[in-house]
Design an enzyme around this catalytic site. Sequence first.
Site, PDB file in Angstrom:
ATOM      1  N   ILE A  66      41.396  39.020  33.644  1.00 16.10           N
ATOM      2  CA  ILE A  66      41.280  40.488  33.654  1.00 16.10           C
ATOM      3  C   ILE A  66      39.835  40.912  33.931  1.00 16.10           C
ATOM      4  O   ILE A  66      38.894  40.375  33.346  1.00 16.10           O
ATOM      5  CB  ILE A  66      41.727  41.063  32.293  1.00 16.10           C
ATOM      6  CG1 ILE A  66      43.242  40.915  32.179  1.00 16.10           C
ATOM      7  CG2 ILE A  66      41.305  42.520  32.144  1.00 16.10           C
ATOM      8  CD1 ILE A  66      43.767  41.288  30.842  1.00 16.10           C
ATOM      9  N   HIS A  68      37.818  43.819  33.095  1.00 16.63           N
ATOM     10  CA  HIS A  68      38.000  44.909  32.148  1.00 16.63           C
ATOM     11  C   HIS A  68      37.528  46.239  32.715  1.00 16.63           C
ATOM     12  O   HIS A  68      36.615  46.303  33.535  1.00 16.63           O
ATOM     13  CB  HIS A  68      37.261  44.601  30.845  1.00 16.63           C
ATOM     14  CG  HIS A  68      37.957  43.553  30.034  1.00 16.63           C
ATOM     15  ND1 HIS A  68      39.129  43.790  29.372  1.00 16.63           N
ATOM     16  CD2 HIS A  68      37.668  42.243  29.820  1.00 16.63           C
ATOM     17  CE1 HIS A  68      39.524  42.688  28.765  1.00 16.63           C
ATOM     18  NE2 HIS A  68      38.658  41.723  29.025  1.00 16.63           N
ATOM     19  N   VAL A 191      25.144  16.581  32.288  1.00 23.43           N
ATOM     20  CA  VAL A 191      23.752  16.465  31.841  1.00 23.43           C
ATOM     21  C   VAL A 191      23.743  15.752  30.492  1.00 23.43           C
ATOM     22  O   VAL A 191      24.443  16.155  29.560  1.00 23.43           O
ATOM     23  CB  VAL A 191      23.102  17.863  31.734  1.00 23.43           C
ATOM     24  CG1 VAL A 191      21.743  17.778  31.045  1.00 23.43           C
ATOM     25  CG2 VAL A 191      22.969  18.463  33.133  1.00 23.43           C
ATOM     26  N   ILE A 358      28.811  33.232  26.383  1.00 30.82           N
ATOM     27  CA  ILE A 358      29.475  34.187  27.283  1.00 30.82           C
ATOM     28  C   ILE A 358      30.954  34.242  26.930  1.00 30.82           C
ATOM     29  O   ILE A 358      31.806  33.651  27.576  1.00 30.82           O
ATOM     30  CB  ILE A 358      29.249  33.808  28.759  1.00 30.82           C
ATOM     31  CG1 ILE A 358      27.757  33.561  29.045  1.00 30.82           C
ATOM     32  CG2 ILE A 358      29.788  34.913  29.661  1.00 30.82           C
ATOM     33  CD1 ILE A 358      26.838  34.732  28.799  1.00 30.82           C
ATOM     34  N   SER A 360      34.349  36.842  25.792  1.00 34.46           N
ATOM     35  CA  SER A 360      34.908  38.047  26.389  1.00 34.46           C
ATOM     36  C   SER A 360      33.928  39.208  26.180  1.00 34.46           C
ATOM     37  O   SER A 360      33.363  39.317  25.097  1.00 34.46           O
ATOM     38  CB  SER A 360      36.240  38.370  25.728  1.00 34.46           C
ATOM     39  OG  SER A 360      36.781  39.550  26.269  1.00 34.46           O
ATOM     40  N   CYS A 458      59.378  24.204  41.458  1.00 42.06           N
ATOM     41  CA  CYS A 458      59.576  22.769  41.176  1.00 42.06           C
ATOM     42  C   CYS A 458      58.364  22.195  40.464  1.00 42.06           C
ATOM     43  O   CYS A 458      58.389  21.019  40.079  1.00 42.06           O
ATOM     44  CB  CYS A 458      59.906  21.994  42.447  1.00 42.06           C
ATOM     45  SG  CYS A 458      58.484  21.386  43.364  1.00 42.06           S
TER      46      CYS A 458
END
Lengths: 508, 437
Positions: A66, A68, A191, A358, A360, A458
């Site tokens: 989404i 936003h 890393v 980071i 929502s 399928c």
Amino acid sequence: MLDPESTAVEGLITMSVPVVHDVIIIGGGVVGVTLARTLSRFELDVVLLERDAEVGFGVSKANSGIIHSGIHADPDTVKGRLEWPGNVGWLRLRDDLGFGLAQVGELLVALAEDELATVEALHAQGRRKGVPGLEPYRQDQVRRAQPNLTREVIAGLWAPTAGVVNPYEAVLLIADNAARNGVQVVTSEPVVGIDPPVVDEPDAPIRVRTPGRTWHGRYVVNAAGLYADEIAAMAGVASFTIHGRKGEEYLLDKRLAGLVTSIIFPCPTETSKGTLVTPTYDGTIMVGPTAEATDDKDDTTTTPEGAAQVFAAARRLVPGISPRDVIAEFAGVRAVAHTEDFIIGPTDRPGFVNAAGIQSPGLTAAPAIAELLLDVLSDEGLALHEKDAWQPRSEHPVRFAQLSTEEQAELAVREPRYAQLVCRCELVTEAEILDAIDRGARTLDGLKFRTRIGMGRCQGGFCTWHCMQLLAERQQVDLPAVTKRGAGSWLVCERDDAGARPTAALGG
Amino acid sequence: MTISAEPRHLDARYDVLVVGAGPAGMAAAIGAREMGADSVLLVDRERDPGGILLQCIHSGFGLHAFKEEITGPEYAERFFEQVLDHEVDVLTDAFVMDVTAERRVKLMSPSVGVTTVDAGAVVLAMGARERTRGAIHIPGDRPSGVMTAGLAQKMVNLEGYLPGRRAVILGSGDIGLIMARRLTLEGVEVVGVFELLAHPSGLGRNIVQCLEDFDIPLHLSTTVVGIHGRDRLERLTVAPVDDQRQPLMDRAWDVDCDTLLLSIGLIPDAELARDLGARMDPLTGGPMVSSTMETSLPGVFAAGNVVHVNDLADWVSQEARVAGEAAGALSTGRMRPLEDIRLLPGDNVGYVVPHTISSDHTQTVSFRVRKPIYGDTQLRLGEVHRRKLKAAVPAEMITIKVGPHLLEGFTGDALRVDAVPFDAEADAPSDAVGGER
């Protein structure tokens, strides 16, 4: 995996003077690739290191998809500041790169009198952030707009700026465009260490270690998602912790297409925007997510409890939804910082910059995060000179199924492999598969997210083998080396008597 | 197998076009030619004709069609020889993208590109596809190593690779049973077969020959409730179920394995019929058909697993021959039989095919029972026909022949098919002539 550039890279290691990259981005999720493309506008040597077999294989491909509307996050937070500009940035990305993004709008609904205040508060918050088009809906307007919603709805807020996107397709095309503009994207490159600063040499590049080599960068951006706290600790600037918050999502049969035509939001609670009912870009209905704290950052299991919770919540909004209609399910783990906000900015270590926590609305904010990071890097001394030859657009992969008969016929004349079927459910051709491999697909899942093979009815039962053969042939590896998504996700093994087979003896 | 009849170019029009060259499509093409169609095109999406028969290297085919037991590839080859003898045009590596109600067929193939062909009649013979993990909603991880039994069969039998080293099979459908045996023979450890229902889904002979003969345990009323493994499958959680099919989690246990084969049923691959707007039967998932296997769209026929999932390839070929013959007859201008009686599934009957029958000719009626009856079973076709069977189980399709003599004097418009435990007093034997297979 064979990387055409790997031999060249190997050769460089033996030189006495190491290559020093201007920027090393750690993490090829939506934040990393969007930053990579943003940096590719400038005369810079940029390398992106991704631990998985392909970019976008973490939570970037396993979320609600989404964009936003811009009303949800508090503008006094970093995530709240970046939400709305991120929304605007996505439309530009879509126009440049042509991935699937539709502005279907969102309808926030109130089911009880005590939720009306929340609706009003979000309306006010959206206006304050400059989100256009917001409109309070009365009960009858909600009913007219979305007749399949519960009759319990008493009011709503319409936000036309919300959109749905195929997040995996977007991430892949953004990375693809960054690579075309000179960014070196290196996958299966985790890393494992960052050397401490060199005493008396403050300007020495930061040395980033992966199992096979050492990378030297003047600037390093930590966009390592769930593991950003560990990367920061490696750099000696541990100042935050990242916690996993799992979200389960359930995709419903195409039969239900049109059940809702906009994203349906309940009124949010303290920790979550709640369970949404989303019409995906591909026309199916998706319900979810949950928001469950998890100690295990790689726990992407779906659970009976999660399903029960999602369907109970979704049926409160749209009673016609049933768990019987599930055709696929998945889970992603959001990277949540202990501050519950994005952590973006320089650190005590010169040249080392964070883009962490980071959660929502991270997908939505990604383009704005990239612009913010550009400012941060510039403030830290990175010189930005725009390239003359920057190509904002790249040729969109052919989607044979969506062409007219005339276009299909013409393509097939030019390249007969466009008339060679691979996936019958989604009508994907051999030429599309080969193009996806040439653009970096290394695994079955990589092919799936690029071309839709195996996403149909399928679920890959008919085309899996054909795809494995094409992956093996194009990369010149044996079939047992082909994987679902890298690492140990092998698909077939040799028979015990395989040593006797001449093909194995010849090494393919 | 070589394809000597592959057309270098396609005609713009064929009397009959058959979609799919498996046991249904090949028989339909032969039937169409025998009933007088001048030009017949048989199209298949794979490189070689034969369909799923090619990966069925076990025996058990041909007992009815050829009166001897042969393997799937042998069955395919014999039919294909007849196809060539009947001068049918064959186009392989070709996918039918679309069929219109006017029977304009859009297809694609590297040899002919994207093109359209008109057909006097079309026979849909696309077969079935396997149900997948998504259809049964198993929680847990999504590792590699979870696949349909048919995909594993292809890997092992056609490509010479193993799907894993230690396997569990969910569902006791025939493909799963046959793969349990095949994997064992290939050196893969088969831990067991788990079946949600209280009775096996596959044929009795496969339970004996594929499981019992190899000491592979069959766990009835038990299912997989959890999948574990980040990259490759490592472990399953299985649990018995109650009579509402709900798992009893307090009695669940774990099974270590790297492979889970799903043999949880087949679904007609009938998208072309659905897209065309043919009337569909929710019970079978395939199109509704008349006694000559014609769909609700005139000139569009369907036969074999695309209509209903058969238990044996031999029946598929027999049914498709009827469809092919009717399509061929239609192309020469012969009239259709009058379809005046609807068939309805009644007590303990899951579905009935065809959906209408005709009092003009003799036709085969196929159906399956919902619940097994392990004892004398009464079959009833309305009031016009009764027949006693020794047993009736869902795994085995039941067929009866219905001829004009049975329907003489019948004045209604629908007949119910029932299959119930035999009740000696209520079920006086009928003297009608018929015959179950």
